[in-house]
Design a protein around this motif. Structure first.
Motif, PDB file in Angstrom:
ATOM      1  N   LEU A  89      13.240   9.571   3.979  1.00 20.40           N
ATOM      2  CA  LEU A  89      13.813   8.145   3.876  1.00 20.40           C
ATOM      3  C   LEU A  89      13.296   7.405   2.822  1.00 20.40           C
ATOM      4  CD1 LEU A  89      15.686   6.199   5.710  1.00 20.40           C
ATOM      5  CD2 LEU A  89      13.539   5.492   6.751  1.00 20.40           C
ATOM      6  N   VAL A  90      14.143   6.973   1.789  1.00 22.03           N
ATOM      7  CA  VAL A  90      13.546   6.569   0.424  1.00 22.03           C
ATOM      8  C   VAL A  90      14.223   5.022   0.388  1.00 22.03           C
ATOM      9  CG1 VAL A  90      13.581   6.751  -2.065  1.00 22.03           C
ATOM     10  CG2 VAL A  90      13.727   8.805  -0.497  1.00 22.03           C
ATOM     11  N   LEU A  91      13.022   4.290   0.176  1.00 20.98           N
ATOM     12  CA  LEU A  91      13.499   2.827   0.035  1.00 20.98           C
ATOM     13  C   LEU A  91      13.513   2.370  -1.474  1.00 20.98           C
ATOM     14  CD1 LEU A  91      13.678  -0.292   1.059  1.00 20.98           C
ATOM     15  CD2 LEU A  91      11.175  -0.156   1.148  1.00 20.98           C
ATOM     16  N   ILE A  92      14.670   1.726  -1.950  1.00 18.39           N
ATOM     17  CA  ILE A  92      14.521   1.286  -3.382  1.00 18.39           C
ATOM     18  C   ILE A  92      14.493  -0.298  -3.105  1.00 18.39           C
ATOM     19  CG2 ILE A  92      15.644   1.121  -5.516  1.00 18.39           C
ATOM     20  CD1 ILE A  92      16.551   3.922  -5.379  1.00 18.39           C
ATOM     21  N   ALA A 221      11.575  -8.290   2.592  1.00 17.51           N
ATOM     22  CA  ALA A 221      11.841  -8.946   4.003  1.00 17.51           C
ATOM     23  C   ALA A 221      11.135  -7.930   4.913  1.00 17.51           C
ATOM     24  CB  ALA A 221      13.119  -9.503   4.246  1.00 17.51           C
ATOM     25  N   GLY A 222      10.447  -8.556   5.981  1.00 15.84           N
ATOM     26  CA  GLY A 222       9.955  -7.654   6.818  1.00 15.84           C
ATOM     27  C   GLY A 222       8.586  -7.239   6.455  1.00 15.84           C
ATOM     28  N   PRO A 223       7.377  -8.018   6.900  1.00 20.50           N
ATOM     29  CA  PRO A 223       6.230  -7.925   6.158  1.00 20.50           C
ATOM     30  C   PRO A 223       5.718  -6.645   5.905  1.00 20.50           C
ATOM     31  CG  PRO A 223       5.958  -8.301   8.502  1.00 20.50           C
ATOM     32  CD  PRO A 223       7.314  -8.151   8.215  1.00 20.50           C
ATOM     33  N   ARG A 224       6.376  -6.199   4.830  1.00 19.58           N
ATOM     34  CA  ARG A 224       6.045  -4.729   4.286  1.00 19.58           C
ATOM     35  C   ARG A 224       5.966  -3.804   5.284  1.00 19.58           C
ATOM     36  NH1 ARG A 224       2.688  -6.400  -0.897  1.00 19.58           N
ATOM     37  NH2 ARG A 224       4.195  -5.007  -1.585  1.00 19.58           N
ATOM     38  N   VAL A 225       6.515  -3.933   6.540  1.00 16.14           N
ATOM     39  CA  VAL A 225       6.857  -2.959   7.605  1.00 16.14           C
ATOM     40  C   VAL A 225       7.407  -1.741   7.230  1.00 16.14           C
ATOM     41  CG1 VAL A 225       6.676  -4.337   9.710  1.00 16.14           C
ATOM     42  CG2 VAL A 225       8.794  -4.243   8.529  1.00 16.14           C
ATOM     43  N   LEU A 226       8.551  -2.078   6.279  1.00 14.75           N
ATOM     44  CA  LEU A 226       9.367  -0.895   5.669  1.00 14.75           C
ATOM     45  C   LEU A 226       8.577  -0.124   4.975  1.00 14.75           C
ATOM     46  CD1 LEU A 226      12.764  -2.753   4.063  1.00 14.75           C
ATOM     47  CD2 LEU A 226      12.469  -0.936   5.676  1.00 14.75           C
ATOM     48  N   GLU A 227       7.752  -0.638   4.181  1.00 12.32           N
ATOM     49  CA  GLU A 227       6.845   0.185   3.269  1.00 12.32           C
ATOM     50  C   GLU A 227       6.075   1.201   4.026  1.00 12.32           C
ATOM     51  OE1 GLU A 227       4.618  -1.466   0.252  1.00 12.32           O
ATOM     52  OE2 GLU A 227       6.197  -2.733  -0.329  1.00 12.32           O
ATOM     53  N   HIS A 228       5.650   0.860   5.312  1.00 11.31           N
ATOM     54  CA  HIS A 228       5.055   1.660   6.117  1.00 11.31           C
ATOM     55  C   HIS A 228       5.697   2.787   6.884  1.00 11.31           C
ATOM     56  CE1 HIS A 228       1.548  -0.557   5.567  1.00 11.31           C
ATOM     57  NE2 HIS A 228       1.925  -1.610   5.894  1.00 11.31           N
ATOM     58  N   ILE A 229       7.057   2.357   7.133  1.00 11.88           N
ATOM     59  CA  ILE A 229       7.904   3.317   7.804  1.00 11.88           C
ATOM     60  C   ILE A 229       8.471   4.427   6.939  1.00 11.88           C
ATOM     61  CG2 ILE A 229      10.122   3.531   9.122  1.00 11.88           C
ATOM     62  CD1 ILE A 229       9.791   0.537   9.987  1.00 11.88           C
ATOM     63  N   VAL A 230       8.777   4.096   5.877  1.00 11.00           N
ATOM     64  CA  VAL A 230       9.399   5.012   5.175  1.00 11.00           C
ATOM     65  C   VAL A 230       8.639   6.082   4.174  1.00 11.00           C
ATOM     66  CG1 VAL A 230      11.522   3.474   4.511  1.00 11.00           C
ATOM     67  CG2 VAL A 230       9.585   3.630   2.695  1.00 11.00           C
ATOM     68  N   ASP A 231       9.136   7.289   3.745  1.00 11.81           N
ATOM     69  CA  ASP A 231       8.498   8.307   3.240  1.00 11.81           C
ATOM     70  C   ASP A 231       8.007   7.934   1.739  1.00 11.81           C
ATOM     71  OD1 ASP A 231       8.693  10.127   5.292  1.00 11.81           O
ATOM     72  OD2 ASP A 231      10.731  10.488   4.648  1.00 11.81           O
ATOM     73  N   ARG A 245      15.249  -1.251 -17.693  1.00 12.96           N
ATOM     74  CA  ARG A 245      14.629  -1.239 -16.202  1.00 12.96           C
ATOM     75  C   ARG A 245      13.773  -0.090 -16.001  1.00 12.96           C
ATOM     76  NH1 ARG A 245      17.151  -5.238 -16.656  1.00 12.96           N
ATOM     77  NH2 ARG A 245      18.967  -6.024 -15.703  1.00 12.96           N
ATOM     78  N   ILE A 246      12.700  -0.423 -15.181  1.00 17.89           N
ATOM     79  CA  ILE A 246      11.759   0.607 -14.983  1.00 17.89           C
ATOM     80  C   ILE A 246      11.775   1.111 -13.401  1.00 17.89           C
ATOM     81  CG2 ILE A 246       9.384   1.388 -14.870  1.00 17.89           C
ATOM     82  CD1 ILE A 246       8.914  -0.120 -17.455  1.00 17.89           C
ATOM     83  N   LEU A 247      11.781   2.327 -13.104  1.00 17.39           N
ATOM     84  CA  LEU A 247      11.759   2.782 -11.626  1.00 17.39           C
ATOM     85  C   LEU A 247      10.449   3.352 -11.445  1.00 17.39           C
ATOM     86  CD1 LEU A 247      13.689   2.652  -9.046  1.00 17.39           C
ATOM     87  CD2 LEU A 247      14.196   5.227  -9.828  1.00 17.39           C
ATOM     88  N   ARG A 248       9.631   2.822 -10.390  1.00 16.61           N
ATOM     89  CA  ARG A 248       8.363   3.200 -10.271  1.00 16.61           C
ATOM     90  C   ARG A 248       8.173   3.439  -8.809  1.00 16.61           C
ATOM     91  NH1 ARG A 248       4.093   1.281 -13.390  1.00 16.61           N
ATOM     92  NH2 ARG A 248       5.227  -0.058 -14.518  1.00 16.61           N
ATOM     93  N   ALA A 249       7.310   4.633  -8.508  1.00 18.08           N
ATOM     94  CA  ALA A 249       7.203   4.878  -7.084  1.00 18.08           C
ATOM     95  C   ALA A 249       5.825   4.238  -6.745  1.00 18.08           C
ATOM     96  CB  ALA A 249       6.846   6.422  -6.982  1.00 18.08           C
ATOM     97  N   VAL A 250       5.765   3.490  -5.506  1.00 12.18           N
ATOM     98  CA  VAL A 250       4.368   2.979  -5.293  1.00 12.18           C
ATOM     99  C   VAL A 250       3.880   3.779  -3.971  1.00 12.18           C
ATOM    100  CG1 VAL A 250       4.779   0.682  -6.065  1.00 12.18           C
ATOM    101  CG2 VAL A 250       5.651   1.295  -4.075  1.00 12.18           C
ATOM    102  N   LYS A 251       4.845   4.431  -3.270  1.00 11.48           N
ATOM    103  CA  LYS A 251       4.435   5.484  -2.382  1.00 11.48           C
ATOM    104  C   LYS A 251       5.332   6.802  -2.351  1.00 11.48           C
ATOM    105  CE  LYS A 251       4.606   5.604   2.908  1.00 11.48           C
ATOM    106  NZ  LYS A 251       4.848   5.122   3.925  1.00 11.48           N
ATOM    107  N   ASN A 252       4.894   7.979  -2.076  1.00  9.71           N
ATOM    108  CA  ASN A 252       5.550   9.116  -2.171  1.00  9.71           C
ATOM    109  C   ASN A 252       4.778  10.149  -1.241  1.00  9.71           C
ATOM    110  OD1 ASN A 252       7.591  10.807  -2.567  1.00  9.71           O
ATOM    111  ND2 ASN A 252       7.381  10.891  -4.881  1.00  9.71           N
ATOM    112  N   ARG A 253       5.389  10.325  -0.049  1.00  8.91           N
ATOM    113  CA  ARG A 253       4.774  11.397   0.458  1.00  8.91           C
ATOM    114  C   ARG A 253       5.158  12.762  -0.055  1.00  8.91           C
ATOM    115  NH1 ARG A 253       6.529   8.685   6.434  1.00  8.91           N
ATOM    116  NH2 ARG A 253       4.997   7.255   6.396  1.00  8.91           N
ATOM    117  N   PHE A 254       5.958  12.966  -0.787  1.00  9.63           N
ATOM    118  CA  PHE A 254       6.454  14.141  -1.447  1.00  9.63           C
ATOM    119  C   PHE A 254       6.183  14.044  -2.865  1.00  9.63           C
ATOM    120  CE2 PHE A 254       9.455  12.919   1.767  1.00  9.63           C
ATOM    121  CZ  PHE A 254       9.386  13.921   2.699  1.00  9.63           C
ATOM    122  N   GLY A 255       5.443  13.516  -3.479  1.00  7.53           N
ATOM    123  CA  GLY A 255       5.110  13.623  -5.007  1.00  7.53           C
ATOM    124  C   GLY A 255       4.022  12.558  -5.534  1.00  7.53           C
TER     125      GLY A 255
END
Ligand code: TYD
Ligand code: MG
Length: 453
Positions: A89-92, A221-231, A245-255
């Motif tokens: 589950l990836v959040l952009i 929106a959603g006090p960073r809850v989303l960031e905790h849920i997704v991979d 534009r720059i696409l940056r990973a701030v959390k990645n369970r797979f890399g």
């Protein structure tokens, strides 16, 4: 009948309060508390009739299939850690209008043109709007399915029926689950819908991409809850005034999280930028005081950026300091070092420091560049345009070694730079081997002497 309890959640830090407050007692942000209702109690496992999981020895766990597949966009694959992982589950996230829908529609187009089924769920734009956009992006394909729906339960039904290769949800803030009375986009809805999609992704092994908006205050929106849920959390950033534009990973369970993807927004969508240094240096002026090129490392890739400083006499009582790109505190430290160790009188000067293009860089390897840009503007003496500065600066004004120096220097040589200030402490090959002039420096005083004497 609805007897669920009401409480208030801070959108910025997640603080929970039984009553509404104008200011969050935890993070002190104003007007951040929003009303939420407690979710109705869930049926227990027994009532739901599901078979519970039993604990098993880790050595008996079957190895996950790590069969990543390409998103059709190399820069996106790179940031994901080498492609899309099944069941992830990836959040952009990113500002409105930055290009999140464009990127995922382009990727959906590429994946479906390979013959895979893609489901693009749009709660923001109509199907015909999305089709028009797909047309322009050359992302049309028979196996790209559109669904204009915001009810989570219906969306899940469709996903289960179609079993697509990949699902895009545009955006998570438009979804709602029938189990909660609060409005779409509220903290509870976002948390609940994302949680449901996570379990769907895991059980079906279908990767799901969520688009999320960053609000004006800079949080999802959603006090960073989303960031905790997704991979995986990817942020799409960039200056509205610039095309890249720059696409940056701030959390990645797979890399790894330090890779970036660079794109340019063109008339027919986002175009991948294979050599970002060239793009960032394209508009560089020559012979202007305050400008210097530094070499940063973004993941496995060296990138050259231009630092620009403007030091001008302050008309106000207190001198202003404005920084875009580098870390503000780091720049303050460099200013203090210039005053204390080299005796520049900067106290009464306004200082503005930018990374051209507005790219965020927090690497200490640009310290020496910050020092030189400010000194160059203060003295009104330009630095030779073919020079690159690399080095971390310590509190004693010493220039410290940086990781992966050789890679940075090679990038500078490749782009036609002629000399490079490097830390003495780094072991480095000869100038002939590197193809660029090397100026080893041990202190900021030494670096200033080389450039300005
Ligand atoms: P969009 O993907 O809709 O942004 P988001 O989903 O993050 O809100 O991007 C919209 C912006 O991109 C809009 O300002 C127009 C610009 N754009 C282009 O310049 N070229 C294009 O081909 C497309 C599709 C959009
Ligand atoms: Mg959009």
């Amino acid at each position: 009948m609805n007897n669920s309890k009401t409480y208030y959640v801070c959108q910025s830090c997640g603080h929970i309060s039984p009553k509404w407050l104008g200011r969050c007692p935890d993070c002190e942000s104003w007007n951040a508390l929003v009303e939420e209702r407690e979710a109705p109690p869930r049926p227990s496992r027994g009532q739901r009739g599901s078979r519970g999981q039993s604990p098993i020895p880790i050595t008996l766990v079957g190895g996950e299939r790590e069969e990543r597949f390409s998103s059709g966009i190399q820069e996106l694959d790179r940031v994901l850690g080498g492609g899309v992982v099944p069941g992830s589950l990836v959040l952009i996230g990113g500002d409105p209008g930055i290009g999140k829908s464009t990127l995922l529609l382009q990727s959906s187009g590429k994946i479906s043109q390979e013959g895979n089924l893609v489901l693009y769920v749009t709660g923001e734009e109509s199907a015909s709007q999305t089709r028009m956009r797909a047309n322009r992006l050359e992302a049309l394909a028979d196996s790209l399915y559109l669904l204009t729906e915001t009810c989570l339960e219906d969306i899940i039904d469709h996903i289960c029926r179609l079993t697509p290769a990949i699902v895009v949800v545009d955006s998570i803030q438009t979804l709602y689950t029938q189990h909660l009375p609060s409005a779409p986009g509220s903290v509870a809805q976002v948390r609940e819908t994302a949680g449901e999609l996570m379990s769907l992704a895991k059980s079906s092994q279908i990767p799901i991409f969520l688009i999320g908006h960053v609000t004006k205050e800079g949080f999802l929106a959603g006090p960073r809850v989303l960031e905790h849920i997704v991979d995986t959390v990817l942020y799409f950033e960039g200056d509205r005034g610039h095309a890249f534009r720059i696409l940056r990973a701030v959390k990645n369970r797979f890399g790894s999280t330090n890779e970036i993807g660079v794109f340019e927004m063109k008339g027919h969508g986002l175009q991948e930028v294979a050599n970002p240094s060239e793009l960032f240096l394209a508009e560089r002026p020559t012979g202007v005081p305050g400008s210097i090129v530094v070499a940063c490392l973004e993941g496995s890739r060296p990138i050259l950026l231009e630092l620009q400083a403007l030091v001008s006499n302050s008309n106000l009582g207190t001198a202003r300091r404005m920084v875009t790109g580098p870390d503000y505190n780091r720049v303050s430290l460099m200013i203090a070092l210039l005053e204390k160790r080299v005796g520049l009188q900067l106290a009464g000067e306004d200082i503005f420091l930018n990374v051209a293009g507005g790219v965020k860089v927090e690497e200490p390897a640009i310290d020496l560049g910050i020092i030189l840009a400010i000194a160059s503007s203060f003295r009104d003496q330009p630095i030779d345009g073919k020079t690159v500065a690399i080095g971390e600066v310590g509190l004693a004004g010493e220039v410290r070694a940086v990781p992966q120096l050789e890679m940075r220097v090679r990038e500078a040589a490749k782009l036609g730079f002629e000399r490079c200030l490097v830390p003495c402490k780094n072991a480095l090959k000869s100038e002939q081997e590197m193809g660029i002039g090397l100026l080893p420096v041990d202190s900021i005083g030494g670096a200033l002497e080389i450039l300005f004497s």
